[in-house]
Design a protein around this motif. Structure first.
Motif, PDB file in Angstrom:
ATOM      1  N   SER A  10      39.406 -18.805   9.835  1.00 18.79           N
ATOM      2  CA  SER A  10      40.023 -17.566   9.186  1.00 18.79           C
ATOM      3  C   SER A  10      39.333 -16.008   9.816  1.00 18.79           C
ATOM      4  O   SER A  10      38.179 -15.981   9.953  1.00 18.79           O
ATOM      5  CB  SER A  10      39.554 -17.316   7.131  1.00 18.79           C
ATOM      6  N   LEU A  62      34.917 -10.782  10.715  1.00 15.82           N
ATOM      7  CA  LEU A  62      33.815 -12.063   9.661  1.00 15.82           C
ATOM      8  C   LEU A  62      34.848 -13.010  10.492  1.00 15.82           C
ATOM      9  O   LEU A  62      36.191 -13.619  10.561  1.00 15.82           O
ATOM     10  CB  LEU A  62      33.764 -11.686   8.138  1.00 15.82           C
ATOM     11  N   GLN A  82      35.707 -17.484   9.150  1.00 18.75           N
ATOM     12  CA  GLN A  82      35.044 -18.305   8.898  1.00 18.75           C
ATOM     13  C   GLN A  82      35.894 -19.260   8.894  1.00 18.75           C
ATOM     14  O   GLN A  82      37.486 -19.695   8.501  1.00 18.75           O
ATOM     15  CB  GLN A  82      35.576 -18.072   7.108  1.00 18.75           C
ATOM     16  N   PRO A 108      29.797 -19.155   9.387  1.00 16.47           N
ATOM     17  CA  PRO A 108      29.841 -18.061   9.176  1.00 16.47           C
ATOM     18  C   PRO A 108      29.078 -16.995  10.156  1.00 16.47           C
ATOM     19  O   PRO A 108      28.331 -17.082  10.750  1.00 16.47           O
ATOM     20  CB  PRO A 108      29.591 -17.959   7.887  1.00 16.47           C
ATOM     21  N   TYR A 109      30.364 -16.775  10.819  1.00 15.72           N
ATOM     22  CA  TYR A 109      29.946 -15.665  12.347  1.00 15.72           C
ATOM     23  C   TYR A 109      30.379 -13.829  11.689  1.00 15.72           C
ATOM     24  O   TYR A 109      31.686 -14.094  11.255  1.00 15.72           O
ATOM     25  CB  TYR A 109      31.216 -16.180  13.206  1.00 15.72           C
ATOM     26  N   SER A 110      29.729 -13.246  12.191  1.00 21.35           N
ATOM     27  CA  SER A 110      30.284 -11.646  12.307  1.00 21.35           C
ATOM     28  C   SER A 110      30.092 -10.740  14.023  1.00 21.35           C
ATOM     29  O   SER A 110      29.223 -11.547  14.582  1.00 21.35           O
ATOM     30  CB  SER A 110      30.019 -10.718  11.529  1.00 21.35           C
ATOM     31  N   ASN A 127      27.754 -25.981  11.113  1.00 22.86           N
ATOM     32  CA  ASN A 127      26.497 -25.753   9.884  1.00 22.86           C
ATOM     33  C   ASN A 127      27.010 -26.777  10.419  1.00 22.86           C
ATOM     34  O   ASN A 127      27.001 -28.004   9.313  1.00 22.86           O
ATOM     35  CB  ASN A 127      27.752 -25.530   8.832  1.00 22.86           C
ATOM     36  N   GLU A 141      26.866 -20.027   4.163  1.00 28.77           N
ATOM     37  CA  GLU A 141      28.432 -20.015   3.273  1.00 28.77           C
ATOM     38  C   GLU A 141      28.461 -18.496   3.083  1.00 28.77           C
ATOM     39  O   GLU A 141      27.275 -17.549   2.697  1.00 28.77           O
ATOM     40  CB  GLU A 141      28.474 -20.994   2.527  1.00 28.77           C
ATOM     41  N   PHE A 142      29.734 -18.327   3.109  1.00 28.83           N
ATOM     42  CA  PHE A 142      30.044 -17.029   2.301  1.00 28.83           C
ATOM     43  C   PHE A 142      29.792 -17.257   1.019  1.00 28.83           C
ATOM     44  O   PHE A 142      29.930 -18.549   0.418  1.00 28.83           O
ATOM     45  CB  PHE A 142      31.667 -16.618   2.298  1.00 28.83           C
ATOM     46  N   LYS A 155      34.396 -11.818  -1.044  1.00 29.79           N
ATOM     47  CA  LYS A 155      33.598 -12.352  -0.088  1.00 29.79           C
ATOM     48  C   LYS A 155      32.243 -12.287   1.323  1.00 29.79           C
ATOM     49  O   LYS A 155      33.429 -11.442   1.730  1.00 29.79           O
ATOM     50  CB  LYS A 155      34.762 -13.457   0.962  1.00 29.79           C
ATOM     51  N   MET A 186      29.530 -11.895   3.489  1.00 28.30           N
ATOM     52  CA  MET A 186      28.365 -11.968   4.636  1.00 28.30           C
ATOM     53  C   MET A 186      26.835 -12.373   4.294  1.00 28.30           C
ATOM     54  O   MET A 186      26.718 -11.524   4.085  1.00 28.30           O
ATOM     55  CB  MET A 186      29.115 -12.670   5.681  1.00 28.30           C
TER      56      MET A 186
END
Length: 363
Positions: free
Chosen positions: A41, A72, A74, A80-82, A101, A162-163, A176, A178
């Motif tokens: 996502s 962002l 997921q 989680p990545y940004s 993770n 996690e979010f 949501k 982060m």
């Protein structure tokens, strides 16, 4: 009510109307160290725009105006990545590499902490607030929070892999978030947190949606978004904002650096029987503790400057299509149309970069 925004960046870029008619896209690939990751996502932080990666891990977000965006990502089993992306005058392609993770993939043993709920409640008070709207907000997954309290530094630290999901029934959003990091120092009462939000609409009837829209408009005035929009339009005073500086001055409670270092060296290095070391060479621990504490104290403190800062000294043209906000000292923005309402823009030592965004439209 106090709203704060801590910005660890040096320039804020604002898109102008010259390119407001053009739209572009952000596309790319979500992958791990080897392959594309289907089903990931992808969200745009601060917006209600999202998509899902296809079977090859590819995605595309279209109809975006020039500005700064935070992507962002997921996916179950991955952290989680940004990623910050700047659109200037053309579409952008990116590659987003996720890491597994380990905490989710491995069995994790959690030790019971009798103070955990107390710290979570503190986190809620500072992160969500205590306003009437905040009372209608609920963290749906507090179990993902990692809590740590350093008693030696009186610092509460909260993080998560996690979010964090927050339901806001006052404004009709599910958030949501982060969370990069949250810190609260109970000695200095300084709060710091950073992260990236994504908004989802709560299901509601037409009548309920009207109430949500009205409540959002009330919450909007005096917010950071309101400030930046007024700054973009050069209407900060008309909109009720006053800009001042928080300048740094020498800490009056701290001795000069050379004197601190000299005393620390003297305490640790002076031969026995000089009066500083007593009882067979033992160090005077009280004196050592005093000068060590002096060493740890900040060299400067923030002081309020009553001189009002004019926007034309802060906002400049980056090129014909972009403007930027440049400042060195922390800015203190007061919103005069609401009592005790502050917005703080502060540079953090050791950080630099660009925070770019287009003219914002309130929805």
């Amino acid at each position: 009510m106090i709203k704060s925004l801590l910005v660890a960046l040096t320039l804020i870029i604002l898109g102008t109307n010259a390119i407001a008619q053009n739209t572009f896209s952000i596309s790319g690939l979500v992958r791990d160290q080897k392959d594309g990751l289907p089903g990931a996502s992808i969200y745009l932080s601060g917006y209600k725009i999202a998509t899902v990666a296809d079977n090859d891990g590819r995605f595309k977000l279209s109809n975006l105006k020039p500005g700064s965006y935070d992507l962002l990502v997921q996916l179950v089993g991955y952290l989680p990545y940004s990623k910050s992306v700047i659109i200037s005058d053309k579409s952008v392609q990116v590659e987003l590499v996720l890491k597994e993770n380990v905490a989710q993939l491995e069995e994790v043993v959690i030790r019971a902490d009798p103070n955990r709920q107390k710290y979570i409640n503190q986190f809620k008070d500072f992160f969500i607030g205590k306003t009437p709207n905040a009372l209608q907000c609920k963290i749906l997954n507090p179990q993902v929070l990692n809590i740590d309290f350093d008693i030696t530094k009186s610092t509460l630290t909260v993080s998560t892999t996690e979010f964090l999901i927050v339901e806001n029934k006052a404004l009709g959003y599910r958030l949501k978030y982060m969370l990069d990091r949250f810190e609260y120092n109970s000695r200095t009462h300084i709060i710091y947190y950073s992260g990236h939000p994504f908004f989802e609409e709560l299901k509601a009837s037409a009548a309920k949606k009207k109430k949500y829209i009205a409540a959002r408009e009330v919450a909007y005035y005096g917010s950071s978004q309101h400030f930046f929009r007024s700054l973009y339009a050069n209407k900060t005073q008309e909109e009720g904002f006053i800009i001042n500086k928080m300048i740094k001055v020498p800490n009056p409670n701290r001795y000069p650096e050379y004197l601190i270092n000299a005393n620390l060296e003297k305490i640790k290095a002076v031969p026995e029987k000089t009066g500083i070391r007593q009882n067979k060479g033992k160090i005077d621990t009280a004196l050592l503790a005093f000068w060590t504490k002096q060493k740890e104290m900040p060299r400067t403190i923030d002081k309020f400057s009553r001189a009002e800062v004019l926007t034309d000294t802060l906002v400049h043209y980056f090129n014909q299509n972009l403007k930027y906000l440049s400042y060195t000292d922390a800015l203190l923005i007061q919103y005069t149309k609401e009592k005790n309402h502050l917005l703080i823009l502060k540079q953090v030592s050791g950080f630099s970069g660009l925070w770019m965004f287009r003219k914002m439209k309130f929805q």
